[in-house]
Each structure stands twice: as structure tokens, then as C-alpha cells.
Write a protein that holds these residues in place. Structure first.
Motif, PDB file in Angstrom:
ATOM      1  N   TYR A 156     -11.651   6.444 -11.242  1.00  0.00           N
ATOM      2  CA  TYR A 156     -10.813   5.271 -11.038  1.00  0.00           C
ATOM      3  C   TYR A 156     -11.639   4.065 -10.651  1.00  0.00           C
ATOM      4  O   TYR A 156     -12.398   4.096  -9.672  1.00  0.00           O
ATOM      5  N   THR A 182      -1.904   3.888   2.290  1.00  0.00           N
ATOM      6  CA  THR A 182      -0.903   3.024   1.636  1.00  0.00           C
ATOM      7  C   THR A 182      -1.363   2.464   0.291  1.00  0.00           C
ATOM      8  O   THR A 182      -0.581   1.798  -0.383  1.00  0.00           O
ATOM      9  N   VAL A 184      -3.223   4.451  -2.311  1.00  0.00           N
ATOM     10  CA  VAL A 184      -3.918   5.732  -2.509  1.00  0.00           C
ATOM     11  C   VAL A 184      -4.702   5.804  -3.817  1.00  0.00           C
ATOM     12  O   VAL A 184      -5.598   6.630  -3.960  1.00  0.00           O
ATOM     13  N   GLY A 185      -4.393   4.926  -4.788  1.00  0.00           N
ATOM     14  CA  GLY A 185      -5.163   4.888  -6.040  1.00  0.00           C
ATOM     15  C   GLY A 185      -5.286   6.261  -6.656  1.00  0.00           C
ATOM     16  O   GLY A 185      -4.287   6.938  -6.952  1.00  0.00           O
ATOM     17  N   HIS A 258      -7.011   0.929   1.825  1.00  0.00           N
ATOM     18  CA  HIS A 258      -8.091   0.402   0.975  1.00  0.00           C
ATOM     19  C   HIS A 258      -7.413  -0.481  -0.070  1.00  0.00           C
ATOM     20  O   HIS A 258      -7.221  -0.069  -1.218  1.00  0.00           O
ATOM     21  N   PRO A 259      -7.038  -1.688   0.357  1.00  0.00           N
ATOM     22  CA  PRO A 259      -6.280  -2.550  -0.567  1.00  0.00           C
ATOM     23  C   PRO A 259      -7.192  -3.141  -1.633  1.00  0.00           C
ATOM     24  O   PRO A 259      -8.422  -3.085  -1.506  1.00  0.00           O
ATOM     25  N   ARG A 272       4.006  -7.412  -7.595  1.00  0.00           N
ATOM     26  CA  ARG A 272       4.000  -6.801  -6.250  1.00  0.00           C
ATOM     27  C   ARG A 272       2.621  -6.245  -5.889  1.00  0.00           C
ATOM     28  O   ARG A 272       2.390  -5.801  -4.769  1.00  0.00           O
ATOM     29  N   ASP A 273       1.726  -6.237  -6.857  1.00  0.00           N
ATOM     30  CA  ASP A 273       0.369  -5.710  -6.666  1.00  0.00           C
ATOM     31  C   ASP A 273      -0.454  -6.754  -5.888  1.00  0.00           C
ATOM     32  O   ASP A 273      -0.478  -7.932  -6.267  1.00  0.00           O
TER      33      ASP A 273
END
Ligand SMILES: C[S@@+](CC[C@H](N)C(=O)[O-])C[C@H]1O[C@@H](n2cnc3c(N)ncnc32)[C@H](O)[C@@H]1O
Length: 379
Positions: A156, A182, A184-185, A258-259, A272-273
Motif C-alpha cells: 500500500y 482510525t 488503518v489503510g 496515521h493520517p 471526506r478523505d
């Protein structure tokens, strides 16, 4: 302690010639304690050291065990100790210059064998702290090799190195406790949860990514029989009470975020991303909303790890990390640490290393080589 294998003068030389001893020694706990206590009762330093040499000999050369220290059949109560640490503890006793010092080290060894001492937030046995050298306690992390074992594929774009959740989970949770990620990818945190026997919930906005993560996480062996779940949702608005309620819990014991680092990577075209925010201010507002939505579900006194990097925009350094830190600190946390971690070369930049260096020289800036792991404690 019986003295049928009393130390010979040559023992010291033999043992010094022994190569470093790695691995775990499984010992008869009662027998070991008996030997340590008996040695601790000796009042002559040389005689005391003779007993310690004899014990060290058994650990180093198991075939010489006539005392039954290694005989784990006669008594079910065993203890596993790292051989190299145990040997170094025995060496410390042998190097003691006074009987008082030698007895002090023996007592410490006795306590380490018979007691387990942990703090409130981890399973680390502080009596055996020397055995945990995989745990990093410095604020500068130079990790050059990604862990790609098991389900960690590293497919990823924008995932984090598994060592980050690994360190956080070991340090700030106990077995069977709950971790919430929050963003999680690809599920890196949840894979680590499975390995370390913690329950984990991950929220991911992109349903395709969430689906892939779920499949990947399920491939990791679940030897501790924990729950690892991916919820496809927006972390700003997801109903955490309901999500946790499904598992009969009200709160988690570790929060990991990990935003996106604002617009550095476009994770989707979804408004919303967080990577789609229209400005830094909007990004911070969205991030703050996630913190606000999830903080009530972190147990008081427990930890929140934020993984974030800075960015450049139009020739200006944007301290995203510190701006996000401020958002967290507004919401009932105290700052425990700022860890600076090296940034492995991304696939994109690897080929362009020379170009970036040239640009840096021309533009008077520095090429990013670090990101932060910021650690907060809920008040
Ligand atoms: C930096 S990545 C996290 C990578 C993850 N640590 C890993 O190892 O795979 C950020 C993730 O946040 C997701 N995301 C962005 N906005 C979100 C939101 N509002 N709610 C939930 N997830 C979001 C993105 O789709 C992306 O997968």
C-alpha cells in the motif's frame, strides 16, 4: 547448595573462552532460586563466587548440570531466561569487589526470577528489563529495514513500517487489550495486533482498501485468538460507541493514527478523505474532528500515537506534525514524546534522488528524511 561440582580455578578461563551464548535457558525455577539463595547466605566472597561460577558453568555447559537446575521434569515450575542476560548477571556478581555488592546482585537476580513487575500499561517485566532490547527507548529511530514477514506485504502506497505499531503495542498495551487505528489503510496495525495478541479495530474510508486490508489481516495467523476488524467508514463521524459495543467494550487502551500527510498522497477523490482537504486549515479541522470523535473511547491514562510528517508548499516548510500536535493537545492530552524517525526512500523519490538533491541546492531547502511519532497520554 551441594558442592559436588565445586569450582576449579580453571573454570574462569574455560568460561571466558566460551563464545557468547544466545537463546533461552529453560530452568527449574525452584532449584535455581535455592542455589541463588544459598549462595546469598555465604559470607566469604571467594566461596560465594565459587558457587556462582558453578551455576554459570551449568548455564554455559548444560551437560555439567548435576544439581538439576535444568531438570524441568521433576518440578513443573519453570522459568525461561535469556541466556546472555543471565550470564551477564552472573558475571556482574563475579566482578563484585565486596561481599555486600555480590549479595546485592544475587538478591536482584532472585527477585528477577521469582517476581514479575509490570506497569499499568504493558506486559514488560521490569524485573527482567534487560531482556527487552528490541524495545526502543530513544527518541531517534533509524529503521532501515521494513518488516515484510507474514502478511506484511508493503503493497500500500503510504503505509507505515510495521515496527511503528509493533513498538507502540508492546510498550503501551497488555495482551488481550484493544487498539483502535482510525486510518488503518492496508491493516499494518491489525497484523501487529494479531502477532502480539491484542484485539484491534481499524477504520478506513475507502471501502476497496478496507476490503483488501481485511483479507490481508485474515491471512496472518491468529494464534492468540484475538478480534481484528476493519470498519469501512469516515473516522470523523463513525459511531464508535456502536462499533465497540459490538464487542462488548466501551473503550480501547491504545489509539493509533496515521493520517494522510495532507495532500502529499491522493488516497481517493472522496471529499471526506483528509488528503482531499482544500487547505491546511481544512485538513487540521478534519484531523481535529477525528481526534474529537474518538478520544472519548480511549481509556483515561492511556496512550495515543500519532504518526505524521511535514511537507513543503510553494517553497515553504509546512510543519504539519506540530500543527496536528496542537490539535491533539487542545483535546485533553499531555505530550509524552516526540520521536523523530528516518524516512525510508519512497518508491517515487528513489529514482529521483539526484534530482531532489539538485532542487534542494537550487531552492535552498532540505530533502525530507524524517517523520514523527508523537506520543500523547489522555488526561
Ligand atoms: C497514511 S494512510 C494509513 C496507512 C496505514 N498506516 C498502513 O500501514 O497501511 C491514511 C489512510 O487514511 C484513509 N483516510 C483518509 N481519510 C479518512 C477518513 N476521513 N476516515 C477514515 N480513513 C481515512 C486513507 O484512505 C488512507 O488509507
Amino acid at each position: 547448595m551441594k558442592t559436588n561440582y565445586k569450582a576449579q580455578p580453571k573454570f574462569f578461563e574455560d568460561l571466558e573462552a566460551t563464545p557468547p551464548i544466545f537463546g533461552v535457558a529453560i530452568l527449574n525455577k525452584e532449584k535455581l532460586l535455592e542455589i541463588v539463595r544459598e549462595a546469598g547466605a555465604i559470607t566469604d566472597l571467594t566461596l560465594l563466587k565459587n558457587e556462582v561460577v558453578a551455576l554459570k558453568r551449568v548455564i554455559a555447559f548444560p551437560k555439567s548440570d548435576r544439581e538439576g537446575v535444568l531438570n524441568i521434569d521433576s518440578n513443573g515450575d519453570t522459568i525461561s531466561l535469556r541466556k546472555d542476560v543471565l550470564i551477564s548477571e552472573l558475571d556482574q556478581i563475579l566482578e563484585a569487589q565486596t561481599i555486600g555488592r555480590a549479595k546485592y546482585y544475587l538478591k536482584r537476580l532472585e527477585n528477577g526470577v521469582q517476581e514479575t513487575k509490570t506497569n499499568k500499561v504493558s506486559d514488560i517485566n521490569l524485573r527482567r528489563w534487560k531482556e527487552y532490547d528490541e524495545i526502543i527507548t530513544d527518541s531517534l529511530w533509524v529503521l532501515d529495514k521494513r518488516d515484510t514477514s507474514g502478511a506484511h506485504l508493503g503493497w500500500y502506497w503510504g503505509n507505515f513500517i510495521p515496527q511503528i505499531p509493533h513498538q507502540m503495542i508492546l510498550r503501551y498495551t497488555k495482551k488481550k487489550e484493544w487498539v483502535l487505528d482510525t486510518f488503518v489503510g492496508s491493516g499494518t496495525t491489525l497484523i501487529e495486533c494479531r502477532r502480539l495478541g491484542r484485539n484491534g479495530i481499524g477504520v478506513e474510508l475507502n471501502p476497496d482498501v478496507a476490503g483488501e486490508a481485511k483479507k490481508l489481516v485474515d491471512k496472518e495467523v491468529n494464534k492468540y485468538d484475538v478480534t481484528t476488524e476493519v470498519i469501512p467508514a469516515d473516522s470523523r463521524t463513525v459511531d464508535m460507541e456502536k462499533a465497540l459495543g459490538e464487542y462488548g467494550i466501551k473503550q480501547v487502551q491504545l489509539l493509533i493514527m496515521h493520517p494522510p500527510y495532507y495532500d502529499i498522497i491522493d488516497f481517493s477523490k472522496d471529499r471526506r478523505d483528509l488528503s482531499q482537504a482544500g487547505s491546511v486549515e481544512e485538513f487540521l479541522k478534519m484531523f481535529g474532528d477525528v481526534v474529537e470523535n474518538t478520544t472519548p473511547f480511549l481509556e483515561k491514562g492511556r496512550y495515543f500515537a500519532l504518526v505524521i510528517g511535514d511537507k513543503y508548499s510553494k517553497g515553504e516548510w509546512i510543519p504539519l506534525g506540530f500543527r496536528c500536535m496542537d490539535e491533539v493537545l487542545k483535546r485533553g492530552y499531555s505530550l509524552k514524546s516526540i520521536i523523530v524517525k528516518n524516512f525510508e526512500e519512497t518508491r517515487g523519490k528513489r529514482n529521483q534522488k539526484e534530482l531532489w538533491r539538485y532542487r534542494a541546492l537550487v531552492g535552498g531547502f532540505y530533502v525530507f528524511k524524517h517523520e514523527y511519532v508523537m506520543l500523547f497520554k489522555k488526561r
